[in-house]
Design an enzyme around this catalytic site. Sequence first.
Site, short mmCIF file in Angstrom:
data_model
loop_
_atom_site.label_atom_id
_atom_site.label_comp_id
_atom_site.label_asym_id
_atom_site.label_seq_id
_atom_site.Cartn_x
_atom_site.Cartn_y
_atom_site.Cartn_z
N ASN A 191 -8.58 8.83 1.25
CA ASN A 191 -9.10 7.64 1.92
C ASN A 191 -9.02 7.85 3.44
OD1 ASN A 191 -6.48 6.57 2.97
ND2 ASN A 191 -6.01 6.46 0.79
N LYS A 324 4.74 -7.46 -5.63
CA LYS A 324 5.48 -6.22 -5.37
C LYS A 324 6.99 -6.45 -5.29
CE LYS A 324 1.62 -3.82 -3.96
NZ LYS A 324 1.20 -2.45 -4.06
O1 C5P Z 1 -1.63 -2.78 -3.63
P1 C5P Z 1 -1.96 -2.39 -2.25
O2 C5P Z 1 -2.32 -0.95 -2.13
O3 C5P Z 1 -2.93 -3.26 -1.54
O4 C5P Z 1 -0.56 -2.63 -1.47
C1 C5P Z 1 -0.34 -2.21 -0.21
C2 C5P Z 1 1.10 -1.90 0.00
O5 C5P Z 1 1.68 -1.27 -1.13
C3 C5P Z 1 1.31 -0.97 1.15
O6 C5P Z 1 2.55 -1.27 1.74
C4 C5P Z 1 1.35 0.39 0.45
O7 C5P Z 1 2.03 1.34 1.21
C5 C5P Z 1 2.06 0.06 -0.82
N1 C5P Z 1 1.67 0.88 -1.97
C6 C5P Z 1 2.55 1.81 -2.47
N2 C5P Z 1 2.21 2.57 -3.56
C7 C5P Z 1 1.02 2.41 -4.15
C8 C5P Z 1 0.10 1.47 -3.65
C9 C5P Z 1 0.46 0.73 -2.57
O8 C5P Z 1 3.65 1.97 -1.91
N3 C5P Z 1 0.71 3.14 -5.19
#
Ligand code: C5P
Length: 383
Positions: A191, A324
């Site tokens: 990305n 989360k």
């Molecule tokens: O679910 P999403 O990607 O939108 O969430 C963003 C947050 O979750 C960020 O802090 C990102 O670093 C963390 N994240 C993570 N591991 C993942 C996906 C997101 O630590 N697999």
Amino acid sequence: MIRLLSKQGIQTRAILTKAAEEFVTPLSVASLTGEKVFTELFDLTDEAEMGHIQLSRSADLVVVAPATADLMAKMATGQANDLATTALLATDKPVMIAPAMNVRMWNHPATQRNLKQLLEDGVQVVGPDDGDMACGEFGPGRLAEPDEIAEKILGFFSRKIEKTGPLKGRKIVVTAGPTHEPIDPVRYIANHSSGKQGYAIAEALRDLGADVTLVSGPTRLSEPEGVSVIQVEAAKDMLQATRQALPADVVICAAAVADWRVENGSDQKIKKKEGQLPALTLTENPDILATVSQKGEARPDLVIGFAAETQNIIENGKAKLAKKGCDWIIANDVSPETGTFGGDENSVIVLSSDGEDHWPKLSKKEVAISLALKIQDYFKGRN
Ligand code: C5P
């Protein structure tokens, strides 16, 4: 560069070579440093004020910017035929160079040999950058940007003072950058994350004295001084590295972790076959933020996540906070018109059980500093 350093409270004293005097006058440099500029090896006035040996030792760090191919060659062979080279040979202080020259001169085996020698001698090197040069050619050799050099110099000093800051003794883990999810040995899913925000957070926390581990996906950024950096590629490795860096007081997940990885990846390069498309199956990646947030003895005091959203920022951010299980969510708008992704500015809202804290549009560095100060506040009065 002198101006940037002076803003940070770093005092600079300049020596100009003959070549430098072709570009800038001693007077203009003196007006920036606010100090006498030294130019001559055998100058009665200079020697009466401060001998060249004393001059070479009067600073905490000696920086050569720009370091020409000629000066690097002289340094590598220990020549001392003018004030600059004499000071460099006589100094007992660390030396940093910022090379700048034509790409062919930089790539020449002689310069590379000299560079190797200088590195062996303990000289620190910043740059050179890739880019268009004054001579019309393109490639490595361009002087690093002044803020990049200033940053390296600041890093050099904060490494020394880090143990005295308000976050002294606090262990903080920061994830940053994108992840690369392999399809085969040559292809991957990625990305646009630049890693700038996470790196800036690691640096701001370091500057407050924290013991920082930065778990970084692949980025184009240079590793910050005074921070332990663990380079990873895929989400699985990022999770493993983050776990290994625990226990910690704080974990900040600023990485743009890929949501999916290829389940049926190949160990060999997938061959292109006429009229046949490879069928890639995706599977979900582990969620690092959610994993670290899980209740348990080893849970950090503070777990902070980011929520990059393109709409309903607060609503989605709050949902993410609950889902989360982290303590704070830094919600930001990454819709293309904001230029946040890969850019230098960020507009954020900090969401927590205490409510919403709207911050004005700030540079990513300012967001990092504000967050570091908020963390400092959180620990005030705690053991
Ligand atoms: O679910 P999403 O990607 O939108 O969430 C963003 C947050 O979750 C960020 O802090 C990102 O670093 C963390 N994240 C993570 N591991 C993942 C996906 C997101 O630590 N697999």
